[in-house]
Write an enzyme that holds these catalytic residues in place. Structure first.
Site, PDB file in Angstrom:
ATOM      1  N   ASP A  72       0.747  -1.307  -0.029  1.00  0.00           N
ATOM      2  CA  ASP A  72       0.006  -0.022   0.069  1.00  0.00           C
ATOM      3  C   ASP A  72       0.968   1.307   0.035  1.00  0.00           C
ATOM      4  OD1 ASP A  72       0.688  -0.880   2.487  1.00  0.00           O
ATOM      5  OD2 ASP A  72      -0.441   0.943   3.398  1.00  0.00           O
ATOM      6  N   GLU A  73       0.330   2.255  -0.475  1.00  0.00           N
ATOM      7  CA  GLU A  73       0.839   3.841  -0.237  1.00  0.00           C
ATOM      8  C   GLU A  73       2.129   3.627  -0.691  1.00  0.00           C
ATOM      9  OE1 GLU A  73      -1.968   5.383   2.977  1.00  0.00           O
ATOM     10  OE2 GLU A  73      -0.061   4.496   3.941  1.00  0.00           O
ATOM     11  N   ALA A  74       2.778   3.297  -1.852  1.00  0.00           N
ATOM     12  CA  ALA A  74       3.809   3.188  -2.408  1.00  0.00           C
ATOM     13  C   ALA A  74       4.113   4.252  -3.425  1.00  0.00           C
ATOM     14  CB  ALA A  74       4.223   1.898  -3.047  1.00  0.00           C
TER      15      ALA A  74
END
Length: 763
Positions: free
Chosen positions: A330-332
């Site tokens: 996530d959230e990369a």
């Protein structure tokens, strides 16, 4: 007999002795999560020291758990007899199902597996006095009602998550957390072990993960959105040794809890890159993050990175026998990849379209490695971006869209949406609640969760494995606060994932929970008790007050004074025709039980009028709906997720207020949340359109002061009338363009911004 009618009659009798004469007290007890089938029979069973347990090796764990629970919880010492019998029953359809039958002279626990029998023991446990939980039951016998329970879970995945990357908790507390899952028939502990702010698991091949990545120089004080940000100047950190991890995993296994480790990649990896800068795209030294959020430092796609991760995972696999390994995903942010020669060359060499497909390549490569070791990956729903890895299971957190997409592709899904599963959100409107990340997730909303999303066929629904509650610990530094945030919402989630929908009833659940609190007291669990709080809402008849628990009264005042046992008892909605301040509290016959509820109502010209919005608010932040924008009640100054704020993700808004009659209008006030650390941005401009009594219109626009240092952006628009004209307004339209895409260098870069709007006050 329907379940909800049965539960009112379930009792246990504990005998108390006084002056040599026998007396008894009948106490109501009810099982959580609600069983599938539950009937009351005549008679009772006496549990005393003449009772014994018989079992084969097939039921060793469940039988010994019961024996230990009884003997350590009381003075009763069990003998060798067949009074309590564990019986193998292959006809029970589910491996986790069981039958519990209590006869006057015998208790029979039937199951196909030891795990099923173990859940029967957890139900039997709740038929015993709560004093057994802490060893303070001092009598020599207990009378248990004769009941028949046939039970099995709705979902195979029933989990709770705990983030130890932001704040770390002792091994003893981790075991206590697992024990709570056991009591509620959950079967999965998702242990979030690595983060930007700290690496928490010993990896022997890479000692700098313990020496560098496990410690940050200081920690943010207060909320991320507070400006200017402040820090405590104290080093913080630590890690779990491999021996400690083995201890936790073995402890969990002995209670039929699977521990799933999470090793974040490719993002949320700044701590690891701080230890080994060559893992990043720049090779430059960075620090372990000292504040929360999303950071641009992510793993580079060079071969050396994959060698590192494979080495790490090899050690992780030795410690965790779980089928699943959680790889985050996530959230990369793709900022580093866009300017990295290695990553750009990787895109070309692999024939990839863009950085999103590069992330998919990264995930798929890790999946291939784990599959070769006989394991499966599970990741947050961002792993869908750029194409889903072949065998991946998706953990859907950003709503339900990812879950629907994955299930339609025949991938397994675990539901964990922010709207119902994020226990780091506020659970009460009380101003004295501990600091939280934001949002608003009360107990009833957790309980209302249906893990099967709309839009799936019956066949596609089979890919929904279950659900879990999540606890992220940016704002949770102590174990007591962990308990406060998850209890009782974890209890509600346990019934969501275990009990059949037709057996769920919130009023009945609250009744059972009120008694269950006594069990939590005995276990020294610091739960949040909001059962005696008041919920208020403005309806057509006036201001309505409600409380969850039965057989209690609400007393209120309208003169600013505190309510007392002598105050007026609430019986019907309170009329509101002017500015009003209501103080109220819940009372029993003797005293006040909950905190004082206070509501101030600003009775302006739009209250009770007709309002429409061109789009629906996001389900996670729907507040009180469109009517909540003109109900005279303003939202919290510090929280954007309460029931007065409305949240919209990426939408341009058009709000129409029909006053129903011609009115003089002088001003319009409203406000927007501007918590940019949570992807929330006030709009840059607002358009006003007034439809006048003569059919003509007046249009105006204002620009907002959208400064990053302001968490709230207030709007006070003055309606300027042309000179010498008596202008009356019948309809007001507000057009509010969304801020747009979050720019580089900001949290949530590349995503659509949220818009959060509060009360629209018409004067």
């Amino acid at each position: 007999m329907p379940f909800k009618k049965i539960t009112a009659f379930i009792v246990f009798i504990s005998f108390l002795y006084s002056c040599g004469s026998q007396t008894h007290e009948v106490l109501e007890t009810q099982i959580i999560p609600a069983p599938t089938k539950h009937t009351i029979n005549k008679g009772s069973f006496t549990l005393n020291s003449s009772v014994g347990i018989s079992y084969t090796k097939d039921f060793k764990i469940s039988a010994e758990f019961l024996k230990t629970f009884i003997e350590e919880g009381s003075q009763i010492k069990l003998k060798e007899s067949k009074s309590i019998a564990f019986i193998k029953d292959e006809s029970i359809s589910s491996a986790e199902g069981y039958s519990l039958q209590i006869f006057p002279n015998r208790i029979e626990i039937k199951a196909k597996t030891d795990q099923g029998a173990f859940y029967a023991v957890q139900s039997l446990r709740q038929l015993l006095p709560v004093e057994f939980e802490n060893g303070t039951f001092n009598e020599d016998k207990v009378i248990i009602p004769c009941v028949t329970i046939e039970d099995n879970p709705q979902f195979k995945y029933r989990g709770m998550h705990l983030d130890v990357g932001r704040h770390m908790f002792s091994v003893n507390f981790i075991k206590k957390y697992i024990d709570a899952l056991v009591m509620l028939k959950m079967n999965t502990f998702h242990w979030h072990l690595t983060e930007d702010q700290g690496w928490r698991i010993e990896i022997k091949k890479y000692p700098k993960l313990q020496e560098v990545a496990a410690f940050r120089n200081e920690t943010l004080i207060g909320h991320y959105s507070n400006q200017p940000q402040q820090f405590d100047g104290k080093q913080y950190g630590g890690f779990y040794t491999q021996d400690e991890v083995k201890d936790v995993v073995a402890y969990a296994k002995s209670r039929f809890i699977t521990v799933i480790p999470e090793i974040e990649l490719p993002g949320h990896s700044q701590a690891a890159i701080a230890a080994y800068p060559e893992l990043g795209c720049t090779g430059k030294q960075v620090e372990v993050a000292t504040k929360w959020g999303v950071f641009e430092e992510i793993y580079c796609t060079k071969d050396e990175t994959f060698e590192f991760l494979e080495d790490v995972l090899d050690e992780v696999l030795e410690l965790f026998p779980s089928e699943y390994i959680h790889i985050g995903g996530d959230e990369a942010p793709k900022t580093r990849w866009k300017t990295c020669d290695v990553c750009q060359n990787r895109i070309k060499a692999e024939g990839l379209k863009d950085e999103h497909q590069l992330q998919s390549y990264f995930i798929a490569r890790i999946e291939t490695y784990l599959n070769s070791k006989g394991r499966q990956i599970i990741g947050w729903d961002e792993i869908l971006e750029g194409g889903l890895a072949p065998n991946a299971t998706v953990m859907s957190w950003r709503g339900t869209e990812g879950a629907v997409e994955a299930a339609k592709q025949k991938h397994n899904v675990v539901m964990s949406p922010t709207s119902h599963s994020y226990f780091d959100y506020y659970q009460s409107d009380n101003d004295n609640e501990p600091l939280a990340i934001g949002g608003y997730l009360p107990l009833e909303k957790v309980y209302s969760f249906n893990p099967i999303p709309e839009g799936l066929s019956k066949e596609e629904s089979q890919y929904i494995l279950g659900a879990q509650g999540n606890l992220w610990t940016e704002y949770i530094p102590t174990s007591k606060q962990v308990e406060y945030m998850v209890f009782p919402r974890m209890i509600a989630m346990s019934e969501v994932v275990w009990s059949k929908p037709e057996h769920k009833n919130y009023a009945d659940f609250v009744s059972r929970l009120e008694y269950f609190h006594k069990r939590l007291d005995a276990l020294d669990i610091n739960y949040a008790n909001h059962l005696f709080e008041i919920e208020g809402s403005l309806i057509a008849e006036g201001y309505q007050l409600k409380t969850l628990t039965k057989n209690k009264s609400i007393r209120f005042t309208l003169d600013g004074s505190k309510p007392s046992i002598n105050s007026e008892v609430y019986s019907k909605p309170i009329p509101v025709t002017k500015n009003t301040m209501i103080n109220a509290a819940v009372f029993n016959d003797k005293e006040q039980l909950g905190s004082i509820f206070t509501q101030t109502i600003n009775y302006h010209k739009a209250v009770g009028k007709k309002i429409t919005i061109n789009v629906e608010p996001n389900k996670a932040y729907s507040g009180s709906g469109a009517d909540g924008l003109i109900n005279g009640i303003s939202g919290s100054d510090t929280r954007y997720g309460d029931k007065e704020w409305l949240g919209f993700w990426g939408d341009d808004l058009e709000i129409t207020i029909d006053l129903g009659e011609e009115m003089d209008i002088n001003s319009i006030e409203t406000r927007f949340h501007n918590g940019q650390g949570q992807w929330i941005y006030a709009p840059n401009e607002i358009w006003f359109k007034f439809q006048l009594a003569d059919g003509s219109t007046v249009t105006d626009k204002i620009n907002t002061q959208n400064e990053v240092t302001k968490n709230l952006v207030d709007i006070n628009y003055i309606f300027t009338k042309p000179k010498h004209l008596d202008i009356k307004v019948k309809t007001i339209i507000l057009k509010i363009p969304n801020y747009g895409i979050i720019p580089e260098g900001k949290q949530g870069v590349g995503n659509k911004a949220w818009t959060f709007i509060d009360e629209i006050i018409i004067n």
